[in-house]
Design an enzyme around this catalytic site. Structure first.
Site, short mmCIF file in Angstrom:
data_model
loop_
_atom_site.label_atom_id
_atom_site.label_comp_id
_atom_site.label_asym_id
_atom_site.label_seq_id
_atom_site.Cartn_x
_atom_site.Cartn_y
_atom_site.Cartn_z
N LYS A 15 0.92 -1.16 0.03
CA LYS A 15 -0.09 -0.10 -0.16
C LYS A 15 0.84 1.33 0.14
O LYS A 15 0.27 2.09 -0.48
CB LYS A 15 -0.95 0.08 1.15
C1 LIG Z 1 -4.59 -4.41 0.78
C2 LIG Z 1 -3.79 -5.60 1.02
C3 LIG Z 1 -4.30 -6.60 0.18
C4 LIG Z 1 -5.42 -6.49 -0.97
O1 LIG Z 1 -5.13 -5.72 -2.08
P1 LIG Z 1 -6.41 -5.21 -2.75
O2 LIG Z 1 -5.72 -4.22 -3.68
O3 LIG Z 1 -7.32 -4.64 -1.67
O4 LIG Z 1 -7.09 -6.25 -3.55
C5 LIG Z 1 -3.40 -7.70 0.14
N1 LIG Z 1 -2.43 -7.87 0.98
C6 LIG Z 1 -2.02 -6.82 1.76
C7 LIG Z 1 -0.96 -7.02 2.67
C8 LIG Z 1 -2.61 -5.78 1.89
O5 LIG Z 1 -2.41 -4.77 2.70
#
Ligand SMILES: *Cc1c(COP(=O)(O)O)cnc(C)c1O
Length: 437
Positions: free
Chosen positions: A107
């Site tokens: 993120k």
């Molecule tokens: C947010 C997140 C996901 C999921 O990603 P999306 O884009 O919401 O599908 C997977 N793994 C981690 C560690 C995350 O923080």
């Protein structure tokens, strides 16, 4: 480049207004009017480009003349200041590590790019922006860290008291300057309700310019396309088939991958890896999208019952289920399978994977079951979305071994927690927002 809302394609928005609004006024999500196409020369030069240069070439196409090249390059260099190495675990499987940013989860890509873009527009317009984010963990820390120290932007993180992990809480509450952590005596849903109410409260919006940084902002999606190209750059053999397994929750990461493919990147197929929250898998097999309440799992960032980027995927394929199925297969796994997978991968290869990546590992294995393999020229890439130490309890138990915590995380655990405690009553939150400088 113009943007439209997934609810109404006839109204056009600039990149700036799409970013600053976050969500379209009709409740839809912003999408680029056209998917930009990368030139043949870009692909032939790909191996020579740095990660930042790749990011620059791509984002230029989405932003065009709204930000000058020099400024954009500067934004990319500040936002994408860490790597995404591809680790080969066996002949045909590799892991793309997306956790080398400051909060150790993928993120960071979206949050840091968005923060620098918002900062640029805020300064250009001589305004001040207040970002409100309700968080149950990872998103909040990436956003907070992305906006940390950025002038003209105040960030308010609302998180449910005692309902996030110790590590997550420390990541959320140990920043200062322009970032305030509001510790809400309630649940995540209460936090989200407070934020939603603030955005429609006449008195608040007449006094404070509000903006959101949630996962639906188009400026969080664009930088997530960069690392798909960066992964290709690092494949060190000749391949004619590349599969990518994407741990999925809100489907933002998968959507970015599908956009990268549409831009010209030769990805054979995506594997959407889901935990027990498998609404998207049911959609692919039955053709009906049935959102549900989410269930709690050990890969908690994927505990999503109504994935917000689903409408973007539909939009990319003109609502054609067949085309979506040609591009994506989905599989789901429970916690028990996930824990066993962490152990198995560690025993087989020595690689320590986090619970989200482990679901990705399981999905690619499932995908290959019953298939005749042409492994020599096939590469399967698993996206590893978080560092295993963020889920230290689960991972150490699975592999029966202590794991090393990265320095960045250790430092944050030594700092002092700093929060403003508020109730879940809207009146209290409102008073706080209005009276706070
Ligand atoms: C947010 C997140 C996901 C999921 O990603 P999306 O884009 O919401 O599908 C997977 N793994 C981690 C560690 C995350 O923080």
């Amino acid at each position: 480049m113009n943007y439209f809302s997934t609810n109404n394609s006839s109204i056009k928005y600039t990149f700036e207004s799409a970013v600053m609004m976050g969500l379209a006024p009709d409740g839809g999500l912003f999408m680029p009017e056209l998917t930009p196409q990368l030139q043949h020369s870009f692909f032939s030069e790909l191996k020579k480009l740095s990660f930042q240069e790749i990011g620059f070439e791509i984002s230029k196409l989405f932003i065009e003349n709204e930000i000058t090249n020099n400024v954009l390059l500067n934004i990319i260099n500040k936002a994408i200041n860490f790597s995404a190495p591809l680790i080969h675990v066996n002949k045909s499987v590799s892991i793309l590590e997306l956790f080398h940013g400051p909060t150790l989860a993928f993120k960071d890509f979206g949050a840091r790019f968005l923060a620098n873009i918002i900062s640029y527009f805020t300064k250009k317009n001589g305004t001040e922006t207040n970002i409100l984010v309700a968080t149950s963990g990872d998103t909040g820390s990436a956003v907070a860290s992305g906006f940390y120290g950025i002038e003209g932007v105040n960030v308010y993180l609302l998180y449910p008291s005692k309902k996030v992990s110790k590590i997550q809480e420390m990541q959320l509450t140990t920043l200062d300057k322009n970032v305030t952590a509001l510790e809400v005596n309630g649940t995540f849903d209460d936090c989200q309700a407070l934020v939603k109410k603030a955005f429609v409260d006449e008195e608040i919006i007449s006094k404070k310019k509000l903006s959101s940084a949630n996962s639906i902002n188009i400026a969080r999606l664009i930088p997530q396309t960069f690392y798909y190209f960066e992964a290709f750059k690092q494949i060190n053999k000749s391949t004619n088939q590349v599969y990518i397994s994407v741990p999925s929750g809100n489907l933002g990461n998968l959507t970015a991958g599908l956009i990268a493919k549409k831009m010209g990147l030769k990805i054979t197929k995506f594997i959407s890896a889901l935990n027990s929250n498998n609404v998207f898998q049911n959609y692919l097999s039955k053709g009906v999208f049935e959102p549900r309440a989410s269930v709690k799992t050990i890969s908690n960032a994927m505990d999503v019952g109504n994935p917000s980027n689903f409408v973007r995927i539909q939009s990319l394929f003109n609502n054609n289920l067949n085309s979506i199925n040609k591009n994506v297969s989905a599989y789901s796994f429970n916690d028990d399978e996930t824990k066993k997978a962490i152990k198995k991968l560690y025993e087989d290869t020595g690689y320590i994977i986090d619970p989200h990546g482990a679901v990705g590992y399981l999905a690619q294995k499932k995908f290959w079951e019953n298939k005749v393999l042409v492994k020599a020229n096939t590469e399967c890439i698993i996206l590893e979305t978080a560092h295993p130490s963020k889920f230290i309890d689960v991972v150490e138990k699975a592999i029966s071994k202590k794991i090393e915590m990265p320095e960045k995380l250790k430092l944050c655990l030594e700092k002092e927690k700093n929060t403003v405690k508020i109730s879940k009553r809207f009146a209290d939150f409102k008073e706080y927002l209005i009276t706070n400088k």
